[in-house]
Design a protein around this motif. Structure first.
Motif, PDB file in Angstrom:
ATOM      1  N   UNK A  56      38.646  67.433   5.216  1.00 63.50           N
ATOM      2  CA  UNK A  56      38.518  66.666   4.247  1.00 63.50           C
ATOM      3  C   UNK A  56      37.114  67.015   3.532  1.00 63.50           C
ATOM      4  N   UNK A  57      36.177  67.719   4.378  1.00 60.72           N
ATOM      5  CA  UNK A  57      34.812  68.082   3.848  1.00 60.72           C
ATOM      6  C   UNK A  57      35.226  69.250   2.999  1.00 60.72           C
ATOM      7  N   UNK A  58      36.037  70.081   3.143  1.00 58.86           N
ATOM      8  CA  UNK A  58      36.566  71.497   2.339  1.00 58.86           C
ATOM      9  C   UNK A  58      36.890  71.181   1.148  1.00 58.86           C
ATOM     10  N   UNK A  59      37.601  69.671   1.216  1.00 57.93           N
ATOM     11  CA  UNK A  59      38.680  69.288  -0.119  1.00 57.93           C
ATOM     12  C   UNK A  59      37.820  68.733  -1.169  1.00 57.93           C
ATOM     13  N   UNK A  60      36.369  68.653  -0.882  1.00 60.45           N
ATOM     14  CA  UNK A  60      35.714  67.912  -1.959  1.00 60.45           C
ATOM     15  C   UNK A  60      35.024  66.647  -1.555  1.00 60.45           C
ATOM     16  N   UNK A  61      35.421  65.888  -0.175  1.00 59.29           N
ATOM     17  CA  UNK A  61      35.071  64.573   0.207  1.00 59.29           C
ATOM     18  C   UNK A  61      33.630  64.835   0.352  1.00 59.29           C
ATOM     19  N   UNK A 116      35.939  56.847  20.435  1.00 64.55           N
ATOM     20  CA  UNK A 116      35.349  57.595  19.570  1.00 64.55           C
ATOM     21  C   UNK A 116      34.873  56.871  18.384  1.00 64.55           C
ATOM     22  N   UNK A 117      33.930  57.504  17.712  1.00 63.66           N
ATOM     23  CA  UNK A 117      33.434  57.214  16.603  1.00 63.66           C
ATOM     24  C   UNK A 117      34.315  57.069  15.214  1.00 63.66           C
ATOM     25  N   UNK A 118      35.061  58.043  15.092  1.00 62.78           N
ATOM     26  CA  UNK A 118      36.104  58.011  13.963  1.00 62.78           C
ATOM     27  C   UNK A 118      35.349  59.402  12.972  1.00 62.78           C
ATOM     28  N   UNK A 119      36.088  59.699  11.954  1.00 65.55           N
ATOM     29  CA  UNK A 119      35.824  60.562  10.962  1.00 65.55           C
ATOM     30  C   UNK A 119      34.695  60.057  10.114  1.00 65.55           C
ATOM     31  N   UNK A 120      33.218  60.479  10.274  1.00 70.33           N
ATOM     32  CA  UNK A 120      32.379  60.032   9.438  1.00 70.33           C
ATOM     33  C   UNK A 120      31.463  61.201   8.600  1.00 70.33           C
ATOM     34  N   UNK A 121      31.538  61.377   7.349  1.00 68.29           N
ATOM     35  CA  UNK A 121      30.981  62.270   6.512  1.00 68.29           C
ATOM     36  C   UNK A 121      30.123  61.759   5.732  1.00 68.29           C
ATOM     37  N   UNK A 122      28.755  62.205   5.600  1.00 71.17           N
ATOM     38  CA  UNK A 122      27.883  61.733   4.798  1.00 71.17           C
ATOM     39  C   UNK A 122      27.080  62.733   3.685  1.00 71.17           C
ATOM     40  N   UNK A 123      27.199  62.845   2.622  1.00 76.20           N
ATOM     41  CA  UNK A 123      26.499  63.559   1.767  1.00 76.20           C
ATOM     42  C   UNK A 123      27.098  64.916   1.965  1.00 76.20           C
ATOM     43  N   UNK A 124      28.339  65.070   2.391  1.00 81.32           N
ATOM     44  CA  UNK A 124      28.884  66.484   2.717  1.00 81.32           C
ATOM     45  C   UNK A 124      28.653  66.832   4.375  1.00 81.32           C
ATOM     46  N   UNK A 125      27.897  66.221   4.833  1.00 84.09           N
ATOM     47  CA  UNK A 125      27.571  66.503   6.372  1.00 84.09           C
ATOM     48  C   UNK A 125      28.659  65.834   7.131  1.00 84.09           C
ATOM     49  N   UNK A 126      29.296  66.395   8.204  1.00 80.62           N
ATOM     50  CA  UNK A 126      29.967  65.931   9.108  1.00 80.62           C
ATOM     51  C   UNK A 126      29.221  65.298  10.253  1.00 80.62           C
ATOM     52  N   UNK A 127      29.267  64.170  10.184  1.00 80.90           N
ATOM     53  CA  UNK A 127      28.287  63.343  11.481  1.00 80.90           C
ATOM     54  C   UNK A 127      29.059  63.148  12.749  1.00 80.90           C
TER      55      UNK A 127
END
Length: 316
Positions: A188-193, A140-151
Motif C-alpha cells: 500500500x505504501x509503495x502504491x502511493x497510500x 493485532x493493531x492492523x495496517x496503520x500508515x501515517x504520512x507515508x510511514x508504516x506504524x
C-alpha cells in the motif's frame, strides 16, 4: 418531476437499491450565508477566509480560495436521533490529513480531540481510529500508515468491531476501502497510500452499502462516526450523537445508509462511543454521550481532518 426522478435513480444506482434504515429528517439544511467574492465554483475568488457559525440553527460554514466546509446538524422525525453531516470540498484534491498527538511515539500522549485539532489548526477534524488501544490485543493493531510511514503492518481480520479493515488515502486525494488482509502495508505504501485509517467495518465500497453484513453487526444504537469520499476533492464525515437525553445513537446499517445517501462511494466506520467527536475551527460541536464513568469525550492519540487556518484559537 423529471429532476426528482433522476435524483432518485442516481441515489439508487449509488446504493445498489433502497436504503434499508435511513432516518427521516425533521429539518432541512440551513440556508448558506451570503459571501462576498464567492466564485461560481463555490470558492473565494482571492486568498481570504470566511467563517460563519449558527449553533442554534445547526450550521457551521467555512470557505477560502481552496477549501469549503459545510456542516449541518439534523434531527430525525421517526426516531430519537441527532446527527451531523460534514461536506468537505477542495479546489485542488489533496485529500484529508491526519495528525498524531505524538509523532515520535504514536501510541503515547493522548489528547482531547479538540485540543489536537486546535494545535494542528485544522478547519475540520474528527476522531481517528484510535489504533493505540489495540497494541496489546491478540488480533493485532492492523495496517496503520501515517504520512507515508508504516506504524503497524500486522493485524488479523475480525468479525467483531473493530474489524481492522481500512480506508486508504492516496496522494492524489482519492480514498479506497480494503479488507484487513487484502494487501500488505508495504504494498500500500509503495502504491502511493499516504495514510490509512484502520477500524471498520467498511460501510460503503465501490458505491455499494454493505447492507447484509452491517445488518448483523453493530445492531445496538450508539454514538457513531464515519469518514468517506464522494470523489477526489469531495469528502464526507458523519457523526451520530448517542447516550444522551435527546439522541439514542445509530446502528451501523443506519450509518452506512447515511453515508451512501450523501453520495459516498467509499466509507469506513471509525471509533465511536465516547471517541466520537466532531470539531470545527478547533472547537467540539457535538454533545458527548453519558456512560457509567464519564460524561466527557475520550482522549485520543490521532485525528483526521482537513484545512489549515491561523484563525483557529482566535475568537470567531
Amino acid at each position: 418531476m423529471k429532476k426528482v426522478l433522476i435524483a432518485l435513480l442516481l441515489l439508487l444506482s449509488v446504493c445498489g437499491g433502497a436504503l434499508a434504515d435511513l432516518p427521516e429528517r425533521a429539518n432541512e439544511p440551513c440556508a448558506r450565508p451570503e459571501v462576498e467574492k464567492l466564485g461560481e465554483n463555490g470558492f473565494l475568488t482571492e486568498p481570504d477566509e470566511f467563517v460563519f457559525i449558527d449553533e442554534a440553527a445547526g450550521l457551521w460554514y467555512y470557505v477560502s480560495d481552496e477549501l469549503r466546509v459545510e456542516i449541518d446538524r439534523y434531527s430525525a422525525s421517526d426516531r430519537k436521533l441527532i446527527w451531523y453531516v460534514a461536506h468537505l470540498y477542495q479546489k485542488t484534491p489533496t485529500g484529508l490529513r491526519t495528525a498524531l498527538s505524538n509523532e515520535r511515539k504514536p501510541y503515547d500522549d493522548r489528547m482531547w480531540v479538540y485540543d489536537l485539532a486546535k494545535r494542528e489548526k485544522m478547519v475540520f477534524a474528527t476522531n481517528g481510529d484510535y489504533f493505540a488501544t489495540r497494541l496489546d490485543e491478540s488480533a493485532g493493531v492492523g495496517i496503520v500508515i501515517r504520512h507515508g510511514r508504516v506504524i503497524s503492518s500486522k493485524g488479523k481480520a475480525s468479525s467483531k468491531i473493530p474489524t481492522r479493515e481500512i480506508i486508504a488515502m492516496y496522494e492524489d486525494g482519492s480514498m479506497k476501502c480494503y479488507g484487513a488482509n487484502e494487501y500488505k502495508a508495504s504494498t500500500l505504501a509503495e502504491s502511493g497510500v499516504r495514510d490509512t485509517l484502520c477500524f471498520g467495518p467498511i460501510l460503503v465500497r465501490d458505491g455499494q452499502v454493505e447492507t447484509k453484513r452491517l445488518d448483523g453487526m453493530g445492531s445496538s444504537r450508539e454514538p457513531r462516526c464515519a469518514i468517506g469520499m464522494v470523489e477526489p476533492g469531495h469528502y464526507v464525515a458523519i457523526l451520530t450523537e448517542g447516550r444522551t437525553d435527546t439522541s439514542i445513537g445509530a446502528r451501523l446499517l443506519t450509518l452506512g445508509d447515511m453515508m451512501a445517501a450523501e453520495g459516498c462511494v467509499e466509507a469506513l466506520n471509525l471509533d465511536g462511543g465516547q471517541s466520537a467527536v466532531m470539531c470545527f475551527m478547533g472547537k467540539m460541536i457535538n454533545t458527548a454521550g453519558k456512560t457509567s464513568s464519564s460524561t466527557h469525550s475520550r482522549k485520543m492519540t490521532d485525528i483526521v481532518g482537513i484545512g489549515y487556518s491561523e484563525l483557529i484559537g482566535k475568537e470567531q
